[in-house]
Design an enzyme around this catalytic site. Structure first.
Site, PDB file in Angstrom:
ATOM      1  N   HIS A   4      -0.722   7.798   3.580  1.00  0.00           N
ATOM      2  CA  HIS A   4       0.486   7.612   4.396  1.00  0.00           C
ATOM      3  C   HIS A   4       1.298   8.691   3.011  1.00  0.00           C
ATOM      4  CE1 HIS A   4      -0.826   3.699   5.592  1.00  0.00           C
ATOM      5  NE2 HIS A   4      -1.076   3.182   4.812  1.00  0.00           N
ATOM      6  N   ALA A  54       0.524  -0.952  -0.290  1.00  0.00           N
ATOM      7  CA  ALA A  54      -0.129  -0.017   0.129  1.00  0.00           C
ATOM      8  C   ALA A  54       0.782   1.486   0.129  1.00  0.00           C
ATOM      9  CB  ALA A  54      -0.751   0.133   1.187  1.00  0.00           C
TER      10      ALA A  54
END
Length: 273
Positions: free
Chosen positions: A225, A127
C-alpha cells in the site's frame, strides 16, 4: 481511582480466523485491564482444537448473547455480520472494535447510535501506516489523499468487483490495474480486501474524496500500500509491504495492530495520537 484499582473490562471476540485467533491468544496470555469473557463463531466444532489449547477456555456464545457478558466486542467476522455485532454494544454505551471497516460506510446508523447512547466504534490502524499523521492533518486542510494498492493475485480472488466484471485474474501474467475509483466504491467491490482504504478515508477527507487504484501483480508475495497526502500542514507519502496471514486477503500486522490497541488502552505510557 488509581490504576491498581481500576476495574477489568470484559472482552468478547467474534470470529476465529487469522486475526481472531491471534487476538484471543493474546487475551488468554494476559493483557492488563482486560479479560476474555466470550467468543462467538459460526462453527464451534471447527475450532475445538484451538480452544482446547487456551489456558482458560472462554464460553462460546451466539452473537446476540455477547453484550450481556462483555464491555468490549472485537469484530473479526465477515462484513455482513457487522450490524448484528456492533449494534447491541453501542446501544448500551459500550465499545465495538471493528475490522470490517468498509461495512461501516453502508451502516451509517451504527455511528449515529453510538453517538446517541455514548458508545464508541474503534477502528484499529490495521495494515496501514501513518493514520496518526492523516488524522492530525485533517485538523487543518487536506487537499488530496491518493492510495495505490498492489496485491498478489490470490489476495483478490472472489471479490465481488472481480466476479461482476468477469476479470480472469488467474490468467494475469504481469501487473494489471483492475480498479480505479473512490474508497467508497472500493469498499463495495472489495469488502474483504480494502478495509485499509476505508480506514484511511475516515481518518482524512472521507470515502468519496479518497482516490484509489488497485493492481493485481502475480510477482508479489506481499500486500503493498502506498499513500500520498497533500495538506496545508504537510505533504507526505508512505508505503508498507504487509506479509499475508493464513488468509491471503489479510496482512499479519492487522492482528498485531488490534493487540497493540488493546495494550494501549491500559498502558501507563501511550505513544501516538
Amino acid at each position: 481511582m488509581s490504576r491498581e484499582t481500576m476495574s477489568v473490562a470484559r472482552v468478547a471476540v467474534v470470529g476465529l480466523g487469522g486475526i481472531g485467533q491471534k487476538v484471543v491468544e493474546a487475551l488468554d496470555q494476559g493483557i492488563a485491564g482486560l479479560t476474555l469473557a466470550a467468543i462467538s463463531v459460526q462453527n464451534p466444532d471447527k475450532h475445538a482444537a484451538f480452544l482446547a489449547e487456551l489456558g482458560k477456555t472462554p464460553p462460546v456464545l451466539p452473537i446476540a448473547d455477547l453484550e450481556a457478558v462483555a464491555d468490549i466486542v472485537i469484530e473479526c467476522a465477515p462484513a455482513p455480520l457487522l450490524p448484528e455485532i456492533v449494534r447491541p454494544f453501542v446501544t448500551k454505551g459500550k465499545t465495538a472494535i471493528v475490522l470490517s471497516v468498509g461495512a461501516l460506510l453502508f451502516n451509517d446508523d451504527l455511528v449515529a447510535l453510538a453517538k446517541t447512547h455514548g458508545g464508541q466504534i474503534v477502528v484499529p490502524t490495521g495494515a496501514l501506516i501513518g493514520l496518526d499523521a492523516v488524522t492530525a492533518a485533517a485538523e487543518g486542510k487536506i487537499h488530496s489523499v491518493k492510495m495505490v494498492t498492489r496485491k498478489p493475485v490470490k489476495g483478490l480472488a472472489g471479490a465481488p468487483y472481480i466476479v461482476e466484471n468477469k476479470i480472469d485474474i488467474d490468467s494475469i501474467t504481469e501487473p494489471l490495474k483492475i480498479f480505479e475509483g473512490t474508497a467508497r466504491e472500493a469498499a463495495k467491490g472489495f469488502p474483504a480486501n480494502l478495509n485499509v482504504a476505508v480506514a484511511l478515508s475516515l481518518a482524512g477527507v472521507g470515502p468519496d474524496a479518497t482516490t484509489l487504484q488497485i493492481w493485481a501483480d502475480p510477482a508479489l508475495t506481499r500486500n503493498v500500500h502506498r499513500v500520498e497526502v497533500d495538506a496545508d500542514s504537510a505533504r507526505f507519502s508512505m508505503q508498507i509491504e504487509n506479509i499475508p496471514s493464513e488468509n491471503p486477503k489479510t496482512g499479519r500486522i492487522t492482528a498485531l495492530s488490534v493487540i497493540a490497541l488493546l495494550r494501549k488502552r491500559g498502558a501507563a505510557l501511550r505513544v501516538g495520537t
